[in-house]
Design an enzyme around this catalytic site. Structure first.
Site, PDB file in Angstrom:
ATOM      1  N   ALA A  84      35.047  12.593  46.593  1.00 42.94           N
ATOM      2  CA  ALA A  84      34.026  12.246  47.597  1.00 42.94           C
ATOM      3  C   ALA A  84      33.058  13.407  47.790  1.00 42.94           C
ATOM      4  O   ALA A  84      31.833  13.211  47.855  1.00 42.94           O
ATOM      5  CB  ALA A  84      34.700  11.884  48.928  1.00 42.94           C
ATOM      6  N   ALA A  85      33.594  14.614  47.860  1.00 46.36           N
ATOM      7  CA  ALA A  85      32.728  15.789  48.046  1.00 46.36           C
ATOM      8  C   ALA A  85      31.817  15.970  46.825  1.00 46.36           C
ATOM      9  O   ALA A  85      30.618  16.229  46.971  1.00 46.36           O
ATOM     10  CB  ALA A  85      33.586  17.039  48.243  1.00 46.36           C
ATOM     11  N   LYS A  86      32.379  15.812  45.641  1.00 47.47           N
ATOM     12  CA  LYS A  86      31.593  16.047  44.425  1.00 47.47           C
ATOM     13  C   LYS A  86      30.555  14.934  44.205  1.00 47.47           C
ATOM     14  O   LYS A  86      29.463  15.195  43.691  1.00 47.47           O
ATOM     15  CB  LYS A  86      32.516  16.186  43.204  1.00 47.47           C
ATOM     16  CG  LYS A  86      33.430  17.410  43.262  1.00 47.47           C
ATOM     17  CD  LYS A  86      32.645  18.706  43.359  1.00 47.47           C
ATOM     18  CE  LYS A  86      33.521  19.940  43.285  1.00 47.47           C
ATOM     19  NZ  LYS A  86      32.753  21.184  43.439  1.00 47.47           N
TER      20      LYS A  86
ATOM     21  N   ASN B  41      28.522  26.976  44.255  1.00 51.72           N
ATOM     22  CA  ASN B  41      29.646  26.827  43.330  1.00 51.72           C
ATOM     23  C   ASN B  41      31.021  26.881  44.002  1.00 51.72           C
ATOM     24  O   ASN B  41      31.959  26.257  43.514  1.00 51.72           O
ATOM     25  CB  ASN B  41      29.540  27.948  42.274  1.00 51.72           C
ATOM     26  CG  ASN B  41      30.818  28.129  41.506  1.00 51.72           C
ATOM     27  OD1 ASN B  41      31.128  27.371  40.591  1.00 51.72           O
ATOM     28  ND2 ASN B  41      31.609  29.142  41.879  1.00 51.72           N
TER      29      ASN B  41
ATOM     30  N   ILE C 123      37.799  22.836  33.009  1.00 53.31           N
ATOM     31  CA  ILE C 123      37.424  24.200  32.638  1.00 53.31           C
ATOM     32  C   ILE C 123      38.604  25.131  32.946  1.00 53.31           C
ATOM     33  O   ILE C 123      39.226  25.006  34.020  1.00 53.31           O
ATOM     34  CB  ILE C 123      36.174  24.670  33.437  1.00 53.31           C
ATOM     35  CG1 ILE C 123      35.050  23.606  33.377  1.00 53.31           C
ATOM     36  CG2 ILE C 123      35.691  26.026  32.954  1.00 53.31           C
ATOM     37  CD1 ILE C 123      34.510  23.279  32.010  1.00 53.31           C
TER      38      ILE C 123
ATOM     39  N   SER D 130      33.190  35.349  42.597  1.00 55.98           N
ATOM     40  CA  SER D 130      34.147  36.423  42.294  1.00 55.98           C
ATOM     41  C   SER D 130      35.071  36.083  41.133  1.00 55.98           C
ATOM     42  O   SER D 130      35.547  36.972  40.432  1.00 55.98           O
ATOM     43  CB  SER D 130      34.990  36.711  43.541  1.00 55.98           C
ATOM     44  OG  SER D 130      35.598  35.517  44.002  1.00 55.98           O
ATOM     45  N   ARG D 131      35.322  34.815  40.943  1.00 51.78           N
ATOM     46  CA  ARG D 131      36.293  34.402  39.902  1.00 51.78           C
ATOM     47  C   ARG D 131      35.766  33.175  39.157  1.00 51.78           C
ATOM     48  O   ARG D 131      34.804  32.529  39.586  1.00 51.78           O
ATOM     49  CB  ARG D 131      37.620  33.973  40.550  1.00 51.78           C
ATOM     50  CG  ARG D 131      38.404  35.098  41.140  1.00 51.78           C
ATOM     51  CD  ARG D 131      39.754  34.636  41.618  1.00 51.78           C
ATOM     52  NE  ARG D 131      39.711  33.833  42.847  1.00 51.78           N
ATOM     53  CZ  ARG D 131      40.228  32.613  42.962  1.00 51.78           C
ATOM     54  NH1 ARG D 131      40.819  32.033  41.930  1.00 51.78           N
ATOM     55  NH2 ARG D 131      40.152  31.947  44.104  1.00 51.78           N
TER      56      ARG D 131
ATOM     57  N   SER E 263      31.283  17.697  39.652  1.00 56.02           N
ATOM     58  CA  SER E 263      32.445  17.551  38.764  1.00 56.02           C
ATOM     59  C   SER E 263      32.384  16.160  38.138  1.00 56.02           C
ATOM     60  O   SER E 263      31.805  15.239  38.733  1.00 56.02           O
ATOM     61  CB  SER E 263      33.738  17.673  39.578  1.00 56.02           C
ATOM     62  OG  SER E 263      34.842  17.205  38.833  1.00 56.02           O
TER      63      SER E 263
ATOM     64  N   TYR F 203      38.286  15.372  47.057  1.00 57.95           N
ATOM     65  CA  TYR F 203      37.494  16.170  46.110  1.00 57.95           C
ATOM     66  C   TYR F 203      36.413  15.314  45.437  1.00 57.95           C
ATOM     67  O   TYR F 203      35.257  15.730  45.324  1.00 57.95           O
ATOM     68  CB  TYR F 203      38.458  16.760  45.076  1.00 57.95           C
ATOM     69  CG  TYR F 203      37.865  17.736  44.087  1.00 57.95           C
ATOM     70  CD1 TYR F 203      37.600  19.061  44.454  1.00 57.95           C
ATOM     71  CD2 TYR F 203      37.616  17.353  42.773  1.00 57.95           C
ATOM     72  CE1 TYR F 203      37.088  19.968  43.531  1.00 57.95           C
ATOM     73  CE2 TYR F 203      37.105  18.250  41.841  1.00 57.95           C
ATOM     74  CZ  TYR F 203      36.845  19.561  42.231  1.00 57.95           C
ATOM     75  OH  TYR F 203      36.335  20.446  41.302  1.00 57.95           O
TER      76      TYR F 203
HETATM   77  P1  NAP Z   1      38.322  29.112  41.177  1.00 57.36           P
HETATM   78  O1  NAP Z   1      38.618  29.844  39.922  1.00 57.36           O
HETATM   79  O2  NAP Z   1      39.442  28.662  42.050  1.00 57.36           O
HETATM   80  O3  NAP Z   1      37.309  30.035  42.048  1.00 57.36           O
HETATM   81  C1  NAP Z   1      36.872  29.572  43.279  1.00 57.36           C
HETATM   82  C2  NAP Z   1      35.840  30.521  43.846  1.00 57.36           C
HETATM   83  O4  NAP Z   1      35.368  29.979  45.088  1.00 57.36           O
HETATM   84  C3  NAP Z   1      36.379  31.914  44.173  1.00 57.36           C
HETATM   85  O5  NAP Z   1      35.353  32.849  43.995  1.00 57.36           O
HETATM   86  C4  NAP Z   1      36.753  31.790  45.649  1.00 57.36           C
HETATM   87  O6  NAP Z   1      36.761  33.041  46.341  1.00 57.36           O
HETATM   88  C5  NAP Z   1      35.601  30.913  46.139  1.00 57.36           C
HETATM   89  N1  NAP Z   1      35.933  30.175  47.366  1.00 57.36           N
HETATM   90  C6  NAP Z   1      36.889  29.234  47.542  1.00 57.36           C
HETATM   91  N2  NAP Z   1      36.877  28.799  48.813  1.00 57.36           N
HETATM   92  C7  NAP Z   1      35.885  29.466  49.454  1.00 57.36           C
HETATM   93  C8  NAP Z   1      35.391  29.472  50.783  1.00 57.36           C
HETATM   94  N3  NAP Z   1      35.896  28.686  51.742  1.00 57.36           N
HETATM   95  N4  NAP Z   1      34.375  30.317  51.093  1.00 57.36           N
HETATM   96  C9  NAP Z   1      33.837  31.115  50.146  1.00 57.36           C
HETATM   97  N5  NAP Z   1      34.255  31.150  48.867  1.00 57.36           N
HETATM   98  C10 NAP Z   1      35.270  30.337  48.525  1.00 57.36           C
HETATM   99  O7  NAP Z   1      37.454  27.798  40.900  1.00 57.36           O
HETATM  100  P2  NAP Z   1      36.605  27.372  39.605  1.00 57.36           P
HETATM  101  O8  NAP Z   1      37.482  26.605  38.709  1.00 57.36           O
HETATM  102  O9  NAP Z   1      35.843  28.531  39.111  1.00 57.36           O
HETATM  103  O10 NAP Z   1      35.611  26.320  40.274  1.00 57.36           O
HETATM  104  C11 NAP Z   1      34.290  26.649  40.681  1.00 57.36           C
HETATM  105  C12 NAP Z   1      33.564  25.366  41.084  1.00 57.36           C
HETATM  106  O11 NAP Z   1      33.530  24.473  39.970  1.00 57.36           O
HETATM  107  C13 NAP Z   1      34.237  24.601  42.215  1.00 57.36           C
HETATM  108  O12 NAP Z   1      33.265  24.011  43.044  1.00 57.36           O
HETATM  109  C14 NAP Z   1      34.997  23.525  41.490  1.00 57.36           C
HETATM  110  O13 NAP Z   1      35.228  22.395  42.286  1.00 57.36           O
HETATM  111  C15 NAP Z   1      34.059  23.225  40.337  1.00 57.36           C
HETATM  112  N6  NAP Z   1      34.708  22.587  39.198  1.00 57.36           N
HETATM  113  C16 NAP Z   1      35.710  23.211  38.539  1.00 57.36           C
HETATM  114  C17 NAP Z   1      36.307  22.564  37.449  1.00 57.36           C
HETATM  115  C18 NAP Z   1      37.415  23.206  36.659  1.00 57.36           C
HETATM  116  O14 NAP Z   1      37.967  22.526  35.765  1.00 57.36           O
HETATM  117  N7  NAP Z   1      37.783  24.441  36.899  1.00 57.36           N
HETATM  118  C19 NAP Z   1      35.888  21.282  37.082  1.00 57.36           C
HETATM  119  C20 NAP Z   1      34.865  20.681  37.794  1.00 57.36           C
HETATM  120  C21 NAP Z   1      34.265  21.346  38.845  1.00 57.36           C
HETATM  121  P3  NAP Z   1      38.096  33.985  46.317  1.00 57.36           P
HETATM  122  O15 NAP Z   1      38.133  34.612  44.938  1.00 57.36           O
HETATM  123  O16 NAP Z   1      37.876  34.994  47.381  1.00 57.36           O
HETATM  124  O17 NAP Z   1      39.257  33.100  46.569  1.00 57.36           O
END
Ligand code: NAP
Length: 242
Positions: free
Chosen positions: A156-158, A89, A187, A13-14, A141, A154
């Site tokens: 550990a999970a990744k 994701n 990101i 969604s986001r 990550s 985080y």
């Molecule tokens: P984000 O903008 O916070 O978006 C998170 C997304 O996950 C949203 O769609 C959210 O839904 C959904 N979500 C969260 N908890 C959930 C749950 N319990 N059940 C179902 N959906 C859930 O995060 P992002 O930055 O796009 O990150 C996406 C992925 O990339 C994550 O796994 C994150 O760890 C990884 N990542 C991100 C970065 C970074 O710099 N941003 C770096 C490395 C890895 P809602 O919209 O309904 O809340």
């Protein structure tokens, strides 16, 4: 639309997940996105996906809940007929120094970021095995590779997702199912909005934060143009981890 490939993007969604869904839709995929509770963001994403001429539907459920994942996979299969690409994701952070980390914050992150991949992949590979095709992308990550103070849960999970990816790639290769991980750097999404970006950028060789589209293009590459790539961890981090 019946012959289009189908992608399921959790947390679509986001942020990064939304960008992945859009990029795959541009390649003609019908898209199922999951989300946790942000109805407005999910509706907007579905509207934008449909505007690209594909079939799209959102599913609200908690990826940390095994039964909910199984039920959602069933619903997606009922609605779309198949799942060709799964992007695990969805993720959260609950940062804090380990000495003060509560069990609650440890478990929330492990359940949402790691156990979710087991819960979601398990029902999806059954259908991929039957169709003798599948592409799974796990969103890891850079901290799963190098660790990070304040993110023991985080990281550990990744890191767990990386082991999961490599093992599954070995198990499922003979079924023509490829399993890869992406290790994004920093990101620009809601997840990183409170970070001191100026300081971080100094350490990134490409001198900028990543955009969700940078990750989405890699997902599309893995789905569409990488038939001989499996079990890999692709760093998309502007050169931060070299
Ligand atoms: P984000 O903008 O916070 O978006 C998170 C997304 O996950 C949203 O769609 C959210 O839904 C959904 N979500 C969260 N908890 C959930 C749950 N319990 N059940 C179902 N959906 C859930 O995060 P992002 O930055 O796009 O990150 C996406 C992925 O990339 C994550 O796994 C994150 O760890 C990884 N990542 C991100 C970065 C970074 O710099 N941003 C770096 C490395 C890895 P809602 O919209 O309904 O809340």
């Amino acid at each position: 639309m019946a012959d289009n490939k189908v992608a399921l993007v959790t947390g679509g969604s986001r942020g990064i997940g939304r960008a992945c869904a859009i990029e795959l839709a541009k390649s003609g995929y019908n898209i199922a996105v999951s989300y946790a509770g942000n109805e407005e963001a999910a509706n907007k994403t579905i509207e934008d996906l449909k505007a690209l001429g594909v079939n799209a539907k959102s599913y609200k459920f908690n990826v940390a809940d095994k039964e909910a994942c199984e039920k959602a996979a069933e619903e997606v299969l009922k609605d779309f007929g198949k799942i060709d690409v799964l992007v695990n994701n969805a993720g959260i952070t609950r940062d804090g120094l380990f000495m003060r980390m509560s069990s609650e914050n440890w478990e929330a992150v492990i359940n949402t970021n790691l156990n979710s991949a087991f819960y979601m992949t398990n029902p999806v590979i059954r259908t991929m095995i039957k169709q003798r095709y599948g592409c799974i992308v796990n969103m890891s990550s850079i901290v799963g590779i190098m660790g990070n103070a304040g993110q023991a849960n985080y990281s550990a999970a990744k890191a767990g997702l990386i082991g999961f990816t490599k093992s599954l790639a070995k198990e499922l290769g003979s079924r023509n199912i490829r399993v890869n991980a992406i290790a994004p750097g920093f990101i620009q999404t809601d997840m990183t909005k409170d970070l001191d970006t100026e300081k971080i950028t100094e350490h990134i060789p490409l001198r900028r934060l990543g955009q969700p589209e940078d990750i989405a293009k890699t997902v599309k590459f893995l789905a569409e143009d990488a038939p001989y790539i499996t079990g890999q961890v692709i760093g998309v981090d502007g050169g931060l981890v070299i």
